[in-house]
Every structure is written in C-alpha cells, then in structure tokens.
Design a protein around this motif. Structure first.
Motif, mmCIF file in Angstrom:
data_model
loop_
_atom_site.group_PDB
_atom_site.id
_atom_site.type_symbol
_atom_site.label_atom_id
_atom_site.label_comp_id
_atom_site.label_asym_id
_atom_site.label_seq_id
_atom_site.Cartn_x
_atom_site.Cartn_y
_atom_site.Cartn_z
ATOM 1 N N ASP A 14 0.810 -1.214 0.000
ATOM 2 C CA ASP A 14 0.000 0.000 0.000
ATOM 3 C C ASP A 14 0.847 1.270 0.000
ATOM 4 O OD1 ASP A 14 -2.511 -1.257 -0.002
ATOM 5 O OD2 ASP A 14 -2.364 -1.652 2.146
ATOM 6 N N ASP A 15 2.153 1.097 -0.031
ATOM 7 C CA ASP A 15 3.036 2.265 -0.116
ATOM 8 C C ASP A 15 2.782 2.998 -1.427
ATOM 9 O OD1 ASP A 15 5.551 3.776 0.777
ATOM 10 O OD2 ASP A 15 6.099 3.073 -1.236
ATOM 11 N N GLU A 16 2.575 4.298 -1.336
ATOM 12 C CA GLU A 16 2.207 5.076 -2.515
ATOM 13 C C GLU A 16 3.259 4.995 -3.613
ATOM 14 O OE1 GLU A 16 0.046 7.339 -5.102
ATOM 15 O OE2 GLU A 16 -0.590 6.426 -3.209
ATOM 16 N N ALA A 17 4.536 5.024 -3.219
ATOM 17 C CA ALA A 17 5.608 4.956 -4.216
ATOM 18 C C ALA A 17 5.620 3.598 -4.905
ATOM 19 C CB ALA A 17 6.959 5.231 -3.545
ATOM 20 N N PHE A 18 5.343 2.556 -4.137
ATOM 21 C CA PHE A 18 5.309 1.202 -4.700
ATOM 22 C C PHE A 18 4.196 1.093 -5.739
ATOM 23 C CE2 PHE A 18 3.625 -3.148 -4.608
ATOM 24 C CZ PHE A 18 4.757 -3.881 -4.922
ATOM 25 N N VAL A 19 3.004 1.565 -5.377
ATOM 26 C CA VAL A 19 1.868 1.506 -6.303
ATOM 27 C C VAL A 19 2.150 2.347 -7.541
ATOM 28 C CG1 VAL A 19 -0.580 2.025 -6.595
ATOM 29 C CG2 VAL A 19 0.238 1.095 -4.417
ATOM 30 N N GLN A 20 2.744 3.513 -7.338
ATOM 31 C CA GLN A 20 3.040 4.391 -8.468
ATOM 32 C C GLN A 20 4.052 3.763 -9.415
ATOM 33 O OE1 GLN A 20 1.292 7.055 -9.156
ATOM 34 N NE2 GLN A 20 2.426 7.322 -11.078
ATOM 35 N N ASP A 21 5.023 3.032 -8.851
ATOM 36 C CA ASP A 21 6.011 2.351 -9.694
ATOM 37 C C ASP A 21 5.335 1.346 -10.625
ATOM 38 O OD1 ASP A 21 8.158 3.714 -8.690
ATOM 39 O OD2 ASP A 21 8.771 2.141 -7.277
ATOM 40 N N ILE A 22 4.332 0.636 -10.108
ATOM 41 C CA ILE A 22 3.602 -0.314 -10.946
ATOM 42 C C ILE A 22 2.794 0.436 -12.002
ATOM 43 C CG2 ILE A 22 1.835 -2.128 -10.989
ATOM 44 C CD1 ILE A 22 2.624 -2.833 -8.140
ATOM 45 N N ALA A 23 2.125 1.503 -11.579
ATOM 46 C CA ALA A 23 1.276 2.259 -12.500
ATOM 47 C C ALA A 23 2.075 2.866 -13.647
ATOM 48 C CB ALA A 23 0.535 3.355 -11.737
ATOM 49 N N HIS B 100 -9.123 -6.401 -2.088
ATOM 50 C CA HIS B 100 -9.048 -5.108 -1.412
ATOM 51 C C HIS B 100 -7.970 -4.227 -2.060
ATOM 52 C CE1 HIS B 100 -12.000 -5.753 1.608
ATOM 53 N NE2 HIS B 100 -11.333 -6.645 2.303
ATOM 54 N N TRP B 101 -6.831 -4.847 -2.408
ATOM 55 C CA TRP B 101 -5.741 -4.073 -3.016
ATOM 56 C C TRP B 101 -6.192 -3.461 -4.340
ATOM 57 C CZ3 TRP B 101 -2.891 -3.531 -7.415
ATOM 58 C CH2 TRP B 101 -1.708 -2.790 -7.322
ATOM 59 N N ILE B 102 -6.861 -4.245 -5.147
ATOM 60 C CA ILE B 102 -7.339 -3.743 -6.437
ATOM 61 C C ILE B 102 -8.310 -2.590 -6.237
ATOM 62 C CG2 ILE B 102 -8.694 -4.304 -8.495
ATOM 63 C CD1 ILE B 102 -7.538 -7.163 -8.290
ATOM 64 N N ARG B 103 -9.262 -2.771 -5.339
ATOM 65 C CA ARG B 103 -10.260 -1.717 -5.119
ATOM 66 C C ARG B 103 -9.605 -0.421 -4.632
ATOM 67 N NH1 ARG B 103 -15.275 -1.564 -0.745
ATOM 68 N NH2 ARG B 103 -16.421 0.134 -1.760
ATOM 69 N N ARG B 104 -8.613 -0.551 -3.750
ATOM 70 C CA ARG B 104 -7.970 0.640 -3.190
ATOM 71 C C ARG B 104 -7.115 1.384 -4.197
ATOM 72 N NH1 ARG B 104 -7.082 -2.590 1.536
ATOM 73 N NH2 ARG B 104 -4.991 -3.101 0.773
ATOM 74 N N HIS B 105 -6.501 0.641 -5.135
ATOM 75 C CA HIS B 105 -5.446 1.255 -5.932
ATOM 76 C C HIS B 105 -5.694 1.346 -7.434
ATOM 77 C CE1 HIS B 105 -3.017 1.426 -2.359
ATOM 78 N NE2 HIS B 105 -3.072 0.124 -2.192
#
Length: 261
Positions: free
Chosen positions: A146-155, A173-178
C-alpha cells in the motif's frame, strides 16, 4: 459468439452469467482494445462465505465490474435456485486466455504477488509459452503493497493486464484501493494461479474436474485444505433448502451460524 445473460445472484453476490469464450469476446477483448479499466473477481464458495462474514469484503466484491463463478459449488447452488449459470469460469482459465490474447495483440501484463520464486517462475513460464508477450513488470507479494511509491512504480509501467496473487480478500481489497492510480487495465485477483502457472502446484486432471471432484484431488494433494473444504460444505448447507429449513427450525439462523448469536 456466446453472449452474457445478465447476473445470477447467489447469497447476495451477482455472478456474471457467461462462458469463458463469451466473457473474452464481450468483456476482455473490448476492454483491452479501448484501454478501459475493469475489475474482475473470480469467486468460489469460500469467497462467497467470506463476503457473508466480512461486510467490508462484501462491499469490495460487489464493487467489481464482474464476478465470475469459479467453483462447481457456485454452479450447483445456482442450479438448485432455478437460475442456472452457463458454466464454471475459472480464474486460471481466464488468466491463460488473457495471456494468449495479450501475446496476439501486443498487450502487456504485470505479475504482482505470491512468493518471489513462484512470481518469477510464473512470469518466466508465461514468457516461454507466449514468446511475444510483453511483461510490464513483476513483484512478489512480500512488500509494503500500500506504499504510494510502490503503487506508483507499478502504475508507471502502464500494464494492460494486472494479475494480483495476494490471496483471498487481500488481493481484491488491493485492487479496489489502488486501481484509480492506473489510467487503464484489466485487474484480476488470481489467488494461487501463479503457483499453477509456475509449475509449483498442479491442477487436477480433466477427469477429476469433469466429475466435479477437483476439490477432492486438491485435498488429497494438500490435506491442510480441509478447512477450506469445510467452508464449501457450509456454503452448500446454506443453499440446500431442506437443511436450511431444519437449521432455522432449531434456531440456527445465519447469524448464529457465524457464532454471533
């Protein structure tokens, strides 16, 4: 082309009434072609029971664009209700069809979750089976997801398909959140499918699946799955009219069955 025929509701969860090929034609291929976003849940009886016991998870599953019937128990329950589903649509089969289509059309896939070994082998085997498949990236599930930088790296890899193998509930839950951090993509929780794709776990032979005994095959291979089998039994009891009536007659309401009465 096989068409979808609305939803069939089982324990408050609306399942898309479709076939594997029908779903690919009506949903996956158009979504990828138009660079839309789509959230897919493949739900077996264990997941449906979990939505009954966890309201937040129920909300997450109900927020999905499509819930597919991944479990013969779902198929049998719908049939007993008089609203049959066309066929079981398993997550591993949808995953393989998406990978084949991605290779054909030049789409990319991201592999998120599972242990590092399973994650790496799943990506490698997918690449070997589909040589022209674009791997946008991959990462095991043992990180601060759920780290914002981690999610952004994937995006920033802009994947067309995002397979999330974090286990039931956590992956949905991860998909819905991000997923709002992405500008496109088909998102699907795939549970233990990386283990199957990597070769670390084997799917039941077709003969076991044909006779609706895949659950028994998996139990024999993994005895610790007995608790999951009990969840399926609980699900079927709730959807067998005679047993349900007897339970209510003796005061075993759904609330008491959860241990909250």
């Amino acid at each position: 082309m096989t068409e979808q025929h609305g939803n069939v509701t089982v324990m408050g969860i609306g399942f898309t009434n479709t076939t594997l090929e029908g779903f690919m034609d009506s949903t996956i291929r158009p979504c990828l072609a138009s660079e839309d976003k789509c959230f897919i849940v493949t739900a077996n009886p264990e997941i449906v029971i979990a939505t009954r016991d966890h309201p937040d998870f129920r909300e997450t599953v109900q927020s999905a664009d499509h819930v597919l019937p991944d479990g013969i128990g779902i198929i049998n329950a719908a049939k007993m209700m008089g609203t049959p589903l066309q066929e079981r649509v398993s997550g591993i089969d949808v995953m393989r069809e998406m990978l084949a289509h991605a290779e054909e059309k030049g789409y990319s896939a991201y592999f998120l979750g599972a242990k590092e070994t399973s994650n790496r082998k799943a990506a490698e085997r997918a690449q070997k089976k589909f040589p022209d498949l674009k791997i946008a990236g991959r990462h095991h599930g043992y990180a601060d997801l759920d780290d914002e930088a981690f999610v952004q790296d994937i995006a920033t890899t802009r994947p067309d398909i995002i397979f999330v193998a974090l286990g039931m509930m956590k992956q949905e839950h991860w998909i819905r959140r991000h997923m709002d951090r992405f500008d496109k993509g088909v998102f699907m929780g795939v549970g233990g499918s990386f283990d199957v794709l990597s070769g670390e776990a084997k799917r039941a032979p077709n003969i076991w699946i044909r006779f609706q005994l895949e659950w028994l095959y998996r139990l024999l291979k993994e005895p610790k799955r007995i608790f999951r089998v009990l969840k399926v039994a609980q699900f079927m009891m709730l959807h067998t009219p005679i047993i349900s009536r007897i339970m209510r007659l003796f005061g075993f309401s759904k609330t008491r069955a959860r241990g909250k009465g």
